[in-house]
Each structure stands twice: as structure tokens, then as C-alpha cells.
Design a protein around this motif. Structure first.
Motif, mmCIF file in Angstrom:
data_model
loop_
_atom_site.group_PDB
_atom_site.id
_atom_site.type_symbol
_atom_site.label_atom_id
_atom_site.label_comp_id
_atom_site.label_asym_id
_atom_site.label_seq_id
_atom_site.Cartn_x
_atom_site.Cartn_y
_atom_site.Cartn_z
ATOM 1 N N GLU A 1 0.831 -1.201 0.000
ATOM 2 C CA GLU A 1 0.000 0.000 0.000
ATOM 3 C C GLU A 1 0.869 1.257 0.000
ATOM 4 O O GLU A 1 1.933 1.275 0.617
ATOM 5 N N ILE A 2 0.393 2.286 -0.682
ATOM 6 C CA ILE A 2 1.122 3.550 -0.785
ATOM 7 C C ILE A 2 0.363 4.624 0.010
ATOM 8 O O ILE A 2 -0.520 5.298 -0.525
ATOM 9 N N PRO A 3 0.698 4.800 1.287
ATOM 10 C CA PRO A 3 0.021 5.820 2.096
ATOM 11 C C PRO A 3 0.639 7.209 1.871
ATOM 12 O O PRO A 3 1.778 7.338 1.393
ATOM 13 N N GLN A 4 -0.100 8.235 2.229
ATOM 14 C CA GLN A 4 0.401 9.612 2.097
ATOM 15 C C GLN A 4 1.697 9.807 2.880
ATOM 16 O O GLN A 4 2.599 10.519 2.435
ATOM 17 N N SER A 5 1.816 9.150 4.018
ATOM 18 C CA SER A 5 3.033 9.308 4.833
ATOM 19 C C SER A 5 4.281 8.865 4.066
ATOM 20 O O SER A 5 5.336 9.501 4.169
ATOM 21 N N ARG A 6 4.184 7.810 3.282
ATOM 22 C CA ARG A 6 5.323 7.337 2.483
ATOM 23 C C ARG A 6 5.660 8.349 1.390
ATOM 24 O O ARG A 6 6.828 8.627 1.107
ATOM 25 N N VAL A 7 4.635 8.906 0.753
ATOM 26 C CA VAL A 7 4.844 9.917 -0.289
ATOM 27 C C VAL A 7 5.511 11.153 0.319
ATOM 28 O O VAL A 7 6.457 11.704 -0.255
ATOM 29 N N ASN A 8 5.049 11.581 1.488
ATOM 30 C CA ASN A 8 5.637 12.747 2.152
ATOM 31 C C ASN A 8 7.098 12.504 2.523
ATOM 32 O O ASN A 8 7.941 13.391 2.373
ATOM 33 N N THR A 9 7.395 11.321 3.034
ATOM 34 C CA THR A 9 8.774 10.985 3.395
ATOM 35 C C THR A 9 9.670 11.007 2.164
ATOM 36 O O THR A 9 10.800 11.517 2.208
ATOM 37 N N PHE A 10 9.167 10.465 1.046
ATOM 38 C CA PHE A 10 9.936 10.485 -0.197
ATOM 39 C C PHE A 10 10.143 11.928 -0.668
ATOM 40 O O PHE A 10 11.238 12.285 -1.112
ATOM 41 N N ALA A 11 9.119 12.745 -0.562
ATOM 42 C CA ALA A 11 9.241 14.158 -0.949
ATOM 43 C C ALA A 11 10.330 14.842 -0.125
ATOM 44 O O ALA A 11 11.143 15.606 -0.664
ATOM 45 N N ASP A 12 10.358 14.566 1.177
ATOM 46 C CA ASP A 12 11.390 15.150 2.035
ATOM 47 C C ASP A 12 12.783 14.658 1.652
ATOM 48 O O ASP A 12 13.741 15.432 1.631
ATOM 49 N N ALA A 13 12.891 13.385 1.328
ATOM 50 C CA ALA A 13 14.200 12.809 0.981
ATOM 51 C C ALA A 13 14.734 13.344 -0.343
ATOM 52 O O ALA A 13 15.950 13.446 -0.526
ATOM 53 N N THR A 14 13.844 13.677 -1.258
ATOM 54 C CA THR A 14 14.266 14.090 -2.604
ATOM 55 C C THR A 14 14.080 15.571 -2.881
ATOM 56 O O THR A 14 14.430 16.044 -3.966
ATOM 57 N N ASP A 15 13.527 16.312 -1.921
ATOM 58 C CA ASP A 15 13.193 17.731 -2.105
ATOM 59 C C ASP A 15 12.238 17.956 -3.273
ATOM 60 O O ASP A 15 12.281 18.983 -3.940
ATOM 61 N N ASP A 16 11.370 16.986 -3.519
ATOM 62 C CA ASP A 16 10.347 17.112 -4.558
ATOM 63 C C ASP A 16 8.994 17.233 -3.867
ATOM 64 O O ASP A 16 8.320 16.250 -3.606
ATOM 65 N N HIS A 17 8.622 18.462 -3.558
ATOM 66 C CA HIS A 17 7.386 18.732 -2.820
ATOM 67 C C HIS A 17 6.290 19.278 -3.734
ATOM 68 O O HIS A 17 5.474 20.094 -3.319
ATOM 69 N N GLN A 18 6.275 18.827 -4.977
ATOM 70 C CA GLN A 18 5.242 19.285 -5.893
ATOM 71 C C GLN A 18 3.866 18.995 -5.296
ATOM 72 O O GLN A 18 3.618 17.916 -4.740
ATOM 73 N N TRP A 19 2.954 19.935 -5.417
ATOM 74 C CA TRP A 19 1.649 19.850 -4.745
ATOM 75 C C TRP A 19 0.848 18.612 -5.126
ATOM 76 O O TRP A 19 0.070 18.126 -4.316
ATOM 77 N N ILE A 20 1.010 18.079 -6.331
ATOM 78 C CA ILE A 20 0.241 16.883 -6.708
ATOM 79 C C ILE A 20 0.620 15.675 -5.859
ATOM 80 O O ILE A 20 -0.116 14.696 -5.810
ATOM 81 N N HIS A 21 1.752 15.765 -5.168
ATOM 82 C CA HIS A 21 2.208 14.680 -4.301
ATOM 83 C C HIS A 21 1.897 14.920 -2.823
ATOM 84 O O HIS A 21 1.578 13.969 -2.110
ATOM 85 N N VAL A 22 2.016 16.167 -2.376
ATOM 86 C CA VAL A 22 1.998 16.407 -0.929
ATOM 87 C C VAL A 22 0.885 17.313 -0.413
ATOM 88 O O VAL A 22 0.629 17.331 0.794
ATOM 89 N N ASP A 23 0.221 18.058 -1.267
ATOM 90 C CA ASP A 23 -0.831 18.968 -0.807
ATOM 91 C C ASP A 23 -2.189 18.301 -1.015
ATOM 92 O O ASP A 23 -2.813 18.400 -2.070
ATOM 93 N N VAL A 24 -2.648 17.604 0.020
ATOM 94 C CA VAL A 24 -3.857 16.788 -0.071
ATOM 95 C C VAL A 24 -5.074 17.624 -0.469
ATOM 96 O O VAL A 24 -5.852 17.220 -1.343
ATOM 97 N N GLU A 25 -5.241 18.784 0.137
ATOM 98 C CA GLU A 25 -6.422 19.608 -0.154
ATOM 99 C C GLU A 25 -6.377 20.166 -1.573
ATOM 100 O O GLU A 25 -7.369 20.102 -2.307
ATOM 101 N N ARG A 26 -5.269 20.711 -1.982
ATOM 102 C CA ARG A 26 -5.157 21.263 -3.343
ATOM 103 C C ARG A 26 -5.290 20.161 -4.389
ATOM 104 O O ARG A 26 -5.920 20.342 -5.432
#
Length: 151
Positions: free
Chosen positions: A26-51
Motif C-alpha cells: 500500500e502507498i500511504p500519504q506518509s510514504r509519499v511525504n517521506t519520499f518528498a522530504d528525501a528528494t526535495d520534490d514537494h510538488q503539490w500533486i504529491h503532498v498537498d492533499v487539499e489542493r
């Protein structure tokens, strides 16, 4: 249970072998957020749940490279090689992301040993890997991985 082979000769005998599927992951939001932090890829389609709810996918999606990186634990469920001095992830020949992975989805990989070729002191194994998404006919990732195993 992964297929277990012992030594170079048994690896060679597996050329063309279908390795089956890994278990679902399973791919939970927490895993996506951790990956975003590790790679500095915080594009909103990955990490901004509301947007992302208002975006083109109706919610957040996993990074393609996150999906690719998860081949590591899924691959380890397909093949276990014993009786070698070293195993090396040598690279990738081809990678494509035909479909996105929505957060909350489950993925798994299917593997097939495409070829086994001799290299100095070992073999190079080309593995065709396809990451499927539960409930979808279109794969999330198709990759050709290259591994080397040394005697």
C-alpha cells in the motif's frame, strides 16, 4: 516465497524464468511525504492533499521515482541468490511510468528474467519488471533492471 538459487550456474539456468508476483504494497500519504522530504520534490500533486483534491487527478499521487524505488523491496520477494560473493544493482536499461499511482493504492511487481550473460567473474542478469496497480489493467511502471552476481 522468493525463488532461491545457489551460485552462478543455478542463476544461468533461470534465463527466461517467470518469477511471479510480489505481495501487494500500500502507498500511504506518509510514504509519499517521506519520499518528498528525501528528494526535495514537494510538488503539490504529491503532498498537498487539499489542493490535489481539486487537481487533475482528484487527489495526491505517488512520485514516479518513489514507485521505481519500491522495486527494491518488491524485487527481493521474487528472487533470492545465495552462494555468490557479491550482488550489484548495475542499473536500468529502460523505465516508463504508463499510469499514475494514487495515494492509498496498492502496487506489486511481476518479474521475468529476460537474459543471463557471462561477465568477468560472474553473470549479468536482465530482469523485466512490471509494477501493477490493484484494480487497474495499466501498469504504474515498466522497467528493465540489470543486476550482476559475482562468484
Amino acid at each position: 516465497m522468493p525463488l532461491t538459487v545457489h551460485g552462478i550456474d543455478e542463476i544461468k539456468a533461470q534465463a527466461g524464468a517467470d518469477l511471479g508476483h510480489s505481495s501487494w504494497l500500500e502507498i500511504p500519504q506518509s510514504r509519499v511525504n517521506t519520499f518528498a522530504d528525501a528528494t526535495d520534490d514537494h510538488q503539490w500533486i504529491h503532498v498537498d492533499v487539499e489542493r490535489a483534491k481539486e487537481g487533475p487527478f482528484g487527489g495526491t499521487i505517488a512520485h514516479g521515482y518513489l514507485t521505481l524505488s519500491l522495486l527494491i523491496p518488491m524485487w527481493s520477494e521474487l528472487l533470492r541468490v545465495e552462494g555468490v560473493s557479491m550482488a550489484v544493482n548495475y542499473g536500468l536499461n529502460k523505465v516508463r511510468f504508463p499510469s499514475l499511482v494514487r495515494v492509498g493504492s496498492k502496487i506489486r511487481t511481476h518479474g521475468r528474467i529476460a537474459s543471463v550473460e557471462d561477465v568477468k567473474n560472474g553473470v549479468e542478469v536482465i530482469v523485466d519488471l512490471t509494477v501493477g496497480i490493484d484494480g487497474s489493467d495499466k501498469p504504474a511502471c515498466v522497467a528493465q533492471a540489470v543486476y550482476r552476481f559475482y562468484a
